[in-house]
Scaffold this motif. Structure first.
Motif, mmCIF file in Angstrom:
data_model
loop_
_atom_site.group_PDB
_atom_site.id
_atom_site.type_symbol
_atom_site.label_atom_id
_atom_site.label_comp_id
_atom_site.label_asym_id
_atom_site.label_seq_id
_atom_site.Cartn_x
_atom_site.Cartn_y
_atom_site.Cartn_z
ATOM 1 N N ARG A 1 0.833 -1.216 0.000
ATOM 2 C CA ARG A 1 0.000 0.000 0.000
ATOM 3 C C ARG A 1 0.860 1.255 0.000
ATOM 4 N NH1 ARG A 1 -3.391 -2.956 3.659
ATOM 5 N NH2 ARG A 1 -2.335 -1.983 5.421
ATOM 6 N N SER A 2 1.925 1.238 0.779
ATOM 7 C CA SER A 2 2.777 2.425 0.849
ATOM 8 C C SER A 2 3.434 2.689 -0.503
ATOM 9 C CB SER A 2 3.846 2.265 1.939
ATOM 10 O OG SER A 2 4.844 1.347 1.553
ATOM 11 N N ARG A 3 3.839 1.626 -1.200
ATOM 12 C CA ARG A 3 4.419 1.790 -2.531
ATOM 13 C C ARG A 3 3.378 2.360 -3.507
ATOM 14 N NH1 ARG A 3 8.772 -1.443 -4.157
ATOM 15 N NH2 ARG A 3 10.302 -1.604 -2.485
ATOM 16 N N MET A 4 2.155 1.847 -3.425
ATOM 17 C CA MET A 4 1.077 2.360 -4.276
ATOM 18 C C MET A 4 0.828 3.838 -4.023
ATOM 19 S SD MET A 4 -1.952 -0.494 -4.416
ATOM 20 C CE MET A 4 -3.029 0.659 -5.268
ATOM 21 N N ASN A 5 0.805 4.196 -2.750
ATOM 22 C CA ASN A 5 0.472 5.573 -2.379
ATOM 23 C C ASN A 5 1.572 6.566 -2.732
ATOM 24 O OD1 ASN A 5 -1.942 4.603 -1.384
ATOM 25 N ND2 ASN A 5 -1.199 4.427 0.728
ATOM 26 N N GLU A 6 2.753 6.048 -3.025
ATOM 27 C CA GLU A 6 3.858 6.918 -3.438
ATOM 28 C C GLU A 6 3.895 7.131 -4.948
ATOM 29 O OE1 GLU A 6 7.257 4.965 -1.837
ATOM 30 O OE2 GLU A 6 6.779 5.466 0.254
ATOM 31 N N LEU A 7 3.072 6.387 -5.681
ATOM 32 C CA LEU A 7 3.047 6.541 -7.134
ATOM 33 C C LEU A 7 2.545 7.928 -7.508
ATOM 34 C CD1 LEU A 7 1.492 3.099 -8.186
ATOM 35 C CD2 LEU A 7 3.903 3.771 -8.287
ATOM 36 N N GLU A 8 3.167 8.522 -8.499
ATOM 37 C CA GLU A 8 2.755 9.852 -8.943
ATOM 38 C C GLU A 8 1.673 9.717 -10.016
ATOM 39 O OE1 GLU A 8 6.076 12.204 -10.141
ATOM 40 O OE2 GLU A 8 7.129 11.967 -8.217
#
Length: 304
Positions: A192-199
């Protein structure tokens, strides 16, 4: 490196999520579609342990075709700027695990025994279209499938193993076993954290949400297809050699099936009649003992 990071991710750390985070945005926007799939007759029957072996085999075959397409397109786009951050092949990919399950369920010739069903085909075609023409949307499909497998899929694993009497070594349910993930909760948090860092801009977020809902729709169509097939599969019925009505001199009250029906309704007379009838038949005695064992086992299952 991804595995190391997942393992070292502190499960006790507070996870601060905002409604506009991509993971939360997708979760909120797909809730209705998720609920429809979760409450479909096939899914509910599966969760209750009422899953026929043939349907389980067909469902596993459908998953194999879906994950073959998904992971082929993921490999094609693993360096895409919008997907690279959530590329976890050793932790998540399911194709090889599904191949093991199919070999167990169908035998060594499993590839020649399975086919892509009518409901699965549009799902597979969509995955290939996305991978070749709109690769940014792979994020939606990856999130929908893998996060679901790490969540509800773990419940289904236990249900399937018990209901189908699958061996304890994991044969038949390798799909649900993520050998590269030792802490699913921590890994989901990392994902989730990786997803939420996507621009992603607002328009891309809308497209991702629409694609995630489409993925749920495809899943529901597969469930509906399996349910329809299941309706045509007769349950195995054991012949316990009870006498037919014609052998009872016209007295239906002596029929064990009628006695059973009345006993269930609470009629104590017929409860006694049912007990006496059962105990007069050797095969029925065995069945009665089996019922008692099954009820005891079921009680223990719920207590666990």
């Amino acid at each position: 490196m991804a595995t190391e990071e997942a393992l070292n991710y502190n499960n006790d750390d507070d996870e601060i999520l905002r409604p506009d985070d991509l993971s939360e945005y997708l979760a909120a926007g797909t809730k209705e579609a998720h609920d429809r799939a979760e409450n479909s007759p096939f899914a509910k029957d599966f969760l209750r342990g009422r899953i026929k072996r043939e349907l389980f085999k067909l469902g596993t075959a459908a998953l194999y075709h879906v994950y073959s397409a998904l992971e082929e397109e993921i490999e094609r786009n693993k360096e895409h700027p919008l997907f690279a951050a959530v590329y976890f092949p050793s932790e998540l990919h399911r194709k090889e695990a599904l191949a093991k399950d199919l070999e167990y369920l169908y035998g060594s010739d499993w590839k020649n025994q399975i086919s892509c069903s009518a409901a699965t085909r549009p799902y597979v075609e969509r995955l290939h279209h996305v991978g070749q023409h709109e690769p940014d949307l792979l994020v939606a499909h990856s999130w929908t499938r893998y996060m679901g497998d790490l969540s509800g899929g773990q419940i289904l694993k236990k249900v399937a193993q018990r209901a189908l009497k699958l061996p304890a070594n994991g044969d038949g349910i390798h799909f649900y076993q993520f050998e590269g993930i030792h802490n699913p909760t921590a890994f989901k948090r990392l994902y989730r954290s990786r997803m939420n860092e996507l621009e992603v801009d607002a328009e891309t977020k809308k497209r991702l949400l629409a694609e995630a809902n489409l993925a749920f729709k495809f899943n529901l169509q597969v469930f509906e297809e399996l349910q329809e097939i299941g309706n045509g599969i007769k349950e195995e019925v054991q012949d316990i050699s009870f006498p037919a009505h014609g052998d009872l001199g016209g007295d239906i009250s002596k029929c064990p099936y009628y006695a059973a029906k009345m006993a269930v309704s609470g009629n104590t007379t017929y409860m006694c009649q049912l007990a006496r009838t059962l105990l007069r038949h050797t095969s029925a005695q065995v069945l009665l003992a089996t019922w008692i064992a099954a009820i005891t086992g079921l009680a223990a299952w719920y207590i666990m």
